[in-house]
Design a protein around this motif. Structure first.
Motif, mmCIF file in Angstrom:
data_model
loop_
_atom_site.group_PDB
_atom_site.id
_atom_site.type_symbol
_atom_site.label_atom_id
_atom_site.label_comp_id
_atom_site.label_asym_id
_atom_site.label_seq_id
_atom_site.Cartn_x
_atom_site.Cartn_y
_atom_site.Cartn_z
ATOM 1 N N VAL A 56 0.828 -1.010 0.036
ATOM 2 C CA VAL A 56 0.134 -0.049 -0.020
ATOM 3 C C VAL A 56 0.834 1.145 0.031
ATOM 4 O O VAL A 56 2.063 1.197 0.842
ATOM 5 N N ILE A 57 0.468 2.269 -0.798
ATOM 6 C CA ILE A 57 1.229 3.559 -0.669
ATOM 7 C C ILE A 57 0.172 4.626 -0.351
ATOM 8 O O ILE A 57 -1.018 4.428 -0.839
ATOM 9 N N ALA A 58 0.618 5.571 0.325
ATOM 10 C CA ALA A 58 -0.301 6.853 0.548
ATOM 11 C C ALA A 58 0.601 8.136 0.191
ATOM 12 O O ALA A 58 1.725 8.198 0.728
ATOM 13 N N TRP A 59 -0.125 9.223 0.098
ATOM 14 C CA TRP A 59 0.327 10.413 -0.318
ATOM 15 C C TRP A 59 -0.011 11.546 0.414
ATOM 16 O O TRP A 59 -0.993 11.506 0.938
ATOM 17 N N GLY A 60 0.706 12.421 0.734
ATOM 18 C CA GLY A 60 0.335 13.766 1.636
ATOM 19 C C GLY A 60 0.054 13.579 2.807
ATOM 20 O O GLY A 60 0.554 13.014 3.630
ATOM 21 N N LYS A 61 -1.136 14.102 3.095
ATOM 22 C CA LYS A 61 -2.003 14.264 4.456
ATOM 23 C C LYS A 61 -2.172 12.794 4.970
ATOM 24 O O LYS A 61 -1.980 12.462 6.183
ATOM 25 N N GLN A 62 -2.792 11.949 3.965
ATOM 26 C CA GLN A 62 -2.929 10.603 4.417
ATOM 27 C C GLN A 62 -1.740 9.938 4.936
ATOM 28 O O GLN A 62 -1.547 9.246 5.668
ATOM 29 N N GLU A 99 0.369 -2.544 -6.506
ATOM 30 C CA GLU A 99 0.460 -1.744 -5.115
ATOM 31 C C GLU A 99 -0.991 -1.036 -5.091
ATOM 32 O O GLU A 99 -1.859 -0.948 -6.054
ATOM 33 N N ILE A 100 -1.466 -0.533 -3.820
ATOM 34 C CA ILE A 100 -2.769 -0.033 -3.855
ATOM 35 C C ILE A 100 -2.572 1.184 -3.462
ATOM 36 O O ILE A 100 -1.701 1.519 -2.486
ATOM 37 N N ASN A 101 -2.976 2.323 -4.207
ATOM 38 C CA ASN A 101 -2.716 3.751 -3.922
ATOM 39 C C ASN A 101 -3.942 4.135 -3.174
ATOM 40 O O ASN A 101 -5.205 4.478 -3.570
ATOM 41 N N MET A 102 -3.870 4.243 -1.659
ATOM 42 C CA MET A 102 -4.799 4.418 -0.810
ATOM 43 C C MET A 102 -5.471 5.665 -0.852
ATOM 44 O O MET A 102 -4.591 6.887 -1.134
ATOM 45 N N ASN A 103 -6.821 5.990 -0.764
ATOM 46 C CA ASN A 103 -7.269 7.260 -0.541
ATOM 47 C C ASN A 103 -8.143 7.406 0.565
ATOM 48 O O ASN A 103 -8.574 8.516 0.979
ATOM 49 N N GLU A 104 -8.322 6.207 1.377
ATOM 50 C CA GLU A 104 -9.152 6.357 2.583
ATOM 51 C C GLU A 104 -8.704 5.497 3.657
ATOM 52 O O GLU A 104 -8.297 4.470 3.182
ATOM 53 N N LEU A 105 -8.730 5.862 4.718
ATOM 54 C CA LEU A 105 -8.211 5.029 5.709
ATOM 55 C C LEU A 105 -9.088 4.883 7.031
ATOM 56 O O LEU A 105 -9.684 6.142 7.412
ATOM 57 N N LEU A 106 -9.490 3.875 7.531
ATOM 58 C CA LEU A 106 -10.218 3.825 9.017
ATOM 59 C C LEU A 106 -9.341 2.761 9.941
ATOM 60 O O LEU A 106 -9.094 1.593 9.262
ATOM 61 N N MET A 107 -8.845 3.212 11.002
ATOM 62 C CA MET A 107 -8.153 2.842 12.137
ATOM 63 C C MET A 107 -9.341 1.806 12.946
ATOM 64 O O MET A 107 -10.027 2.488 13.455
ATOM 65 N N LEU A 108 -9.061 0.377 12.768
ATOM 66 C CA LEU A 108 -10.124 -0.237 13.592
ATOM 67 C C LEU A 108 -9.747 -0.702 14.995
ATOM 68 O O LEU A 108 -10.836 -0.965 15.664
ATOM 69 N N GLY A 109 -8.563 -0.782 15.330
ATOM 70 C CA GLY A 109 -8.347 -1.341 16.661
ATOM 71 C C GLY A 109 -6.948 -1.137 16.832
ATOM 72 O O GLY A 109 -5.982 -0.856 15.952
ATOM 73 N N GLY A 110 -6.482 -1.274 17.989
ATOM 74 C CA GLY A 110 -5.092 -1.313 18.423
ATOM 75 C C GLY A 110 -4.444 -2.645 18.203
ATOM 76 O O GLY A 110 -5.013 -3.555 17.604
ATOM 77 N N LYS A 111 -3.213 -2.946 18.421
ATOM 78 C CA LYS A 111 -2.401 -3.863 18.052
ATOM 79 C C LYS A 111 -3.099 -5.265 18.665
ATOM 80 O O LYS A 111 -3.285 -5.133 20.008
ATOM 81 N N GLY A 112 -3.078 -6.265 18.177
ATOM 82 C CA GLY A 112 -3.738 -7.410 18.645
ATOM 83 C C GLY A 112 -5.329 -7.653 18.857
ATOM 84 O O GLY A 112 -5.659 -8.533 19.339
ATOM 85 N N ASN A 113 -5.769 -6.563 18.549
ATOM 86 C CA ASN A 113 -7.424 -6.480 18.641
ATOM 87 C C ASN A 113 -8.089 -7.381 17.707
ATOM 88 O O ASN A 113 -7.655 -7.516 16.572
#
Length: 113
Positions: A56-62, A99-113
């Protein structure tokens, strides 16, 4: 329906901390990989775990958000588009990468969740 063209959505866990670089152009780039897992039973009834890795790759603010808040082992959901490219190694060998050029991200949980 045009939004569905070349659209990828994945939920997975990071294999290692993202690498964030500031390019000479002033743009920020983050690269990381996520693992998606699926399980099924084979003909003998044994449970088989199948893990796929996605670059995955992300640019700028992301990219800055990924670098600041996303860590190895964390579960995230991403959406983006597929990019296919090739490059040449130092020995002159041609390699191909998807690769996946990411345009949206959602954090689902912490490590091991």
């Amino acid at each position: 329906m045009n939004n569905l063209r070349n659209s990828v959505q994945l939920i997975g866990r990071l294999g290692k901390d993202p690498e964030v670089k500031e390019l000479t152009s002033g743009k920020t780039l983050a690269t990381f990989s996520i693992a998606t897992s699926d399980s099924y039973r084979n003909a003998n009834g044994e449970k088989i775990e199948d893990t796929q890795w996605h670059n995955v790759i992300a640019w700028g603010k992301q990219a800055q958000i990924v670098g600041d808040y996303v860590k190895k082992g964390q579960e995230i959901a991403i959406s983006g588009k597929l990019i296919h490219r090739s490059y040449e190694t130092n020995t002159g060998e041609k390699r191909y990468i998807t690769e996946i050029n990411m345009n949206e991200l959602l954090m689902l949980g912490g490590k091991g969740n």
